[in-house]
Design an enzyme around this catalytic site. Structure first.
Site, PDB file in Angstrom:
ATOM      1  N   HIS A  55      -7.590   0.483  -6.270  1.00  0.00           N
ATOM      2  CA  HIS A  55      -7.773  -0.402  -5.113  1.00  0.00           C
ATOM      3  C   HIS A  55      -8.412  -1.714  -5.609  1.00  0.00           C
ATOM      4  O   HIS A  55      -9.574  -2.004  -5.337  1.00  0.00           O
ATOM      5  CB  HIS A  55      -8.667   0.297  -4.083  1.00  0.00           C
ATOM      6  CG  HIS A  55      -8.589  -0.297  -2.708  1.00  0.00           C
ATOM      7  ND1 HIS A  55      -7.719  -1.313  -2.380  1.00  0.00           N
ATOM      8  CD2 HIS A  55      -9.279  -0.021  -1.569  1.00  0.00           C
ATOM      9  CE1 HIS A  55      -7.880  -1.623  -1.099  1.00  0.00           C
ATOM     10  NE2 HIS A  55      -8.811  -0.865  -0.587  1.00  0.00           N
ATOM     11  N   ASP A  84     -17.802   6.110  -0.896  1.00  0.00           N
ATOM     12  CA  ASP A  84     -16.500   6.046  -0.205  1.00  0.00           C
ATOM     13  C   ASP A  84     -16.296   7.409   0.463  1.00  0.00           C
ATOM     14  O   ASP A  84     -17.051   8.359   0.206  1.00  0.00           O
ATOM     15  CB  ASP A  84     -15.399   5.742  -1.244  1.00  0.00           C
ATOM     16  CG  ASP A  84     -14.012   5.605  -0.618  1.00  0.00           C
ATOM     17  OD1 ASP A  84     -13.914   5.409   0.614  1.00  0.00           O
ATOM     18  OD2 ASP A  84     -13.008   5.690  -1.357  1.00  0.00           O
ATOM     19  N   GLN A  92     -10.218  -4.434  -3.287  1.00  0.00           N
ATOM     20  CA  GLN A  92     -11.523  -3.982  -2.812  1.00  0.00           C
ATOM     21  C   GLN A  92     -12.597  -4.221  -3.877  1.00  0.00           C
ATOM     22  O   GLN A  92     -13.638  -4.798  -3.601  1.00  0.00           O
ATOM     23  CB  GLN A  92     -11.444  -2.486  -2.458  1.00  0.00           C
ATOM     24  CG  GLN A  92     -12.754  -1.925  -1.969  1.00  0.00           C
ATOM     25  CD  GLN A  92     -13.166  -2.520  -0.630  1.00  0.00           C
ATOM     26  OE1 GLN A  92     -12.385  -2.519   0.309  1.00  0.00           O
ATOM     27  NE2 GLN A  92     -14.376  -3.032  -0.528  1.00  0.00           N
ATOM     28  N   ARG A 102       0.876  -1.177   0.000  1.00  0.00           N
ATOM     29  CA  ARG A 102       0.000   0.000   0.000  1.00  0.00           C
ATOM     30  C   ARG A 102       0.905   1.217   0.000  1.00  0.00           C
ATOM     31  O   ARG A 102       1.581   1.505   0.990  1.00  0.00           O
ATOM     32  CB  ARG A 102      -0.901  -0.020   1.240  1.00  0.00           C
ATOM     33  CG  ARG A 102      -1.667   1.257   1.456  1.00  0.00           C
ATOM     34  CD  ARG A 102      -2.734   1.119   2.517  1.00  0.00           C
ATOM     35  NE  ARG A 102      -3.862   0.357   2.032  1.00  0.00           N
ATOM     36  CZ  ARG A 102      -5.053   0.324   2.637  1.00  0.00           C
ATOM     37  NH1 ARG A 102      -5.260   1.015   3.741  1.00  0.00           N
ATOM     38  NH2 ARG A 102      -6.048  -0.382   2.128  1.00  0.00           N
TER      39      ARG A 102
HETATM   40  N1   CP Z   1     -11.297  -0.835   2.532  1.00  0.00           N
HETATM   41  C1   CP Z   1     -10.026  -0.870   2.936  1.00  0.00           C
HETATM   42  O1   CP Z   1      -9.087  -1.092   2.168  1.00  0.00           O
HETATM   43  O2   CP Z   1      -9.855  -0.631   4.266  1.00  0.00           O
HETATM   44  P1   CP Z   1      -8.490  -0.411   5.025  1.00  0.00           P
HETATM   45  O3   CP Z   1      -7.955   0.935   4.585  1.00  0.00           O
HETATM   46  O4   CP Z   1      -8.839  -0.411   6.480  1.00  0.00           O
HETATM   47  O5   CP Z   1      -7.544  -1.498   4.660  1.00  0.00           O
HETATM   48  N1  NVA Z   2     -10.435   6.213  -1.025  1.00  0.00           N
HETATM   49  C1  NVA Z   2      -9.991   5.744   0.264  1.00  0.00           C
HETATM   50  C2  NVA Z   2     -10.137   4.271   0.348  1.00  0.00           C
HETATM   51  C3  NVA Z   2      -9.751   3.671   1.665  1.00  0.00           C
HETATM   52  C4  NVA Z   2      -9.907   2.184   1.708  1.00  0.00           C
HETATM   53  C5  NVA Z   2      -8.547   6.174   0.487  1.00  0.00           C
HETATM   54  O1  NVA Z   2      -7.744   6.074  -0.424  1.00  0.00           O
HETATM   55  O2  NVA Z   2      -8.245   6.630   1.591  1.00  0.00           O
END
Ligand code: CP
Ligand code: NVA
Length: 308
Positions: free
Chosen positions: A128, A223, A131, A101
């Site tokens: 992502h 989101d 997800q 990440r």
């Molecule tokens: N949805 C998701 O990726 O959550 P986290 O940021 O908690 O991993």
């Molecule tokens: N759009 C959000 C998703 C978190 C899972 C972010 O990038 O923070």
């Protein structure tokens, strides 16, 4: 799987997407006998906080008899303590697979380039994929097929929407998104998603009106308005997104029995009300649970072919 890494759903063939969904469903139903990751070690390289991604990868790996090492932002300091190239090369000498990440998508691509082991995108500023794959698995569990199903996305044109556009296009799910002006998804991603959608005959509709997107929707998704790399703009965003909340009124425009999705974490009271989050139409925790099975399937399918 054709590629060494899982960076974007766009790179997956339709067959590979279905393979991931099928194996995830079998793992969930305890019908994937013989599937294990014995002796394999996953490294979790994270530059940002995480609940779902971190825990689901870790638990998923353990349940398949593999091991996991979490490398926190403080420990690795990717690109600071040492360059990405060196980190990737070194980690590949210890690990069998990496889930990373990063803030920038470019950094993830660099890590994948210099790692000889598979790299899985665990969220970047652009995408992502884990997800979105869990989300389409959740939809499939309920609807059995994607044909004629409408997913409405209301909110920010961000990493989650980008991966949903690809995922929906790959499986032939219709997607209608509404974002405020100036918060549109990345043009290049939209263009590529449309090319895929043309082949699978899924519809992609855009607007700046949440009600329009919600009309006739089977699922409504949202989101956060401010993602993990945008904190400084939080106040401005809160103002820009105020008519994009998922609440009882917005749901009244959708199909009866429309279900509500959120990748989480949520800012209750902003993009979604408490009432909807906790209400009978919410399937947000099913989405979160499915991360576990989808990630197990991805790990297994990437490692099975062992492209090293
Ligand atoms: N949805 C998701 O990726 O959550 P986290 O940021 O908690 O991993
Ligand atoms: N759009 C959000 C998703 C978190 C899972 C972010 O990038 O923070």
């Amino acid at each position: 799987m054709k590629h060494k890494d899982l960076i974007s759903i766009e790179e997956l063939t339709v067959k590979e997407v279905n393979q991931i969904l099928d194996l995830s469903a079998r793992l969930k139903a305890n019908k994937a006998g013989g599937v294990n990751l014995k002796g394999k070690t996953l490294g979790l390289v994270f530059q940002k906080p995480s609940n779902r991604t971190r825990v689901s990868f870790w638990v998923g790996m353990s349940k398949l008899k593999g091991h996991c090492i979490y490398l926190s932002p403080q420990e690795l300091q990717l690109g600071e303590r040492e360059c990405v190239k060196d980190a990737g090369r070194v980690l590949s000498r210890y690990l069998d697979v990496i889930a990373a990440r990063t803030f920038s998508h470019k950094m993830l691509l660099e890590l994948a380039k210099y790692s000889s082991v598979p790299v899985i995108n665990a969220l970047t500023d652009l995408l992502h994929p884990c997800q979105a794959l869990s989300d389409i698995l959740t939809i499939k569990e309920i609807k059995k097929s994607f044909k004629g199903i409408k997913l409405a996305y209301v909110g920010d044109g961000n990493n989650v929407l980008h991966s949903l556009l690809y995922a929906a296009a790959k499986v032939g799910l219709d997607i209608s998104y509404a974002v405020p002006k100036g918060y549109e998804p990345n043009e290049e991603i939209l263009r590529k998603a449309k090319v895929i959608a043309k082949k699978t005959r899924s519809k992609i509709e855009k607007s700046n009106d949440a009600k329009k997107a919600a009309e006739g929707a089977d699922f409504i998704y949202t989101d956060v308005w401010t993602s993990m790399h945008q904190e400084k703009a939080a106040a401005k965003r809160k103002e820009a997104f105020k008519s994009f909340q998922i609440n009882t009124k917005l749901l009244s425009f959708a199909k009866r029995g429309c279900l509500v999705m959120h990748c989480l974490p949520a800012k209750r009271g902003l993009e979604i009300t408490d009432e909807i989050m906790d209400g009978p139409q919410s399937i947000v925790y099913d989405q979160a649970e499915n991360r576990l099975y989808v990630e197990q399937a991805i790990l297994y399918l990437l490692l099975k072919d062992n492209k090293r």
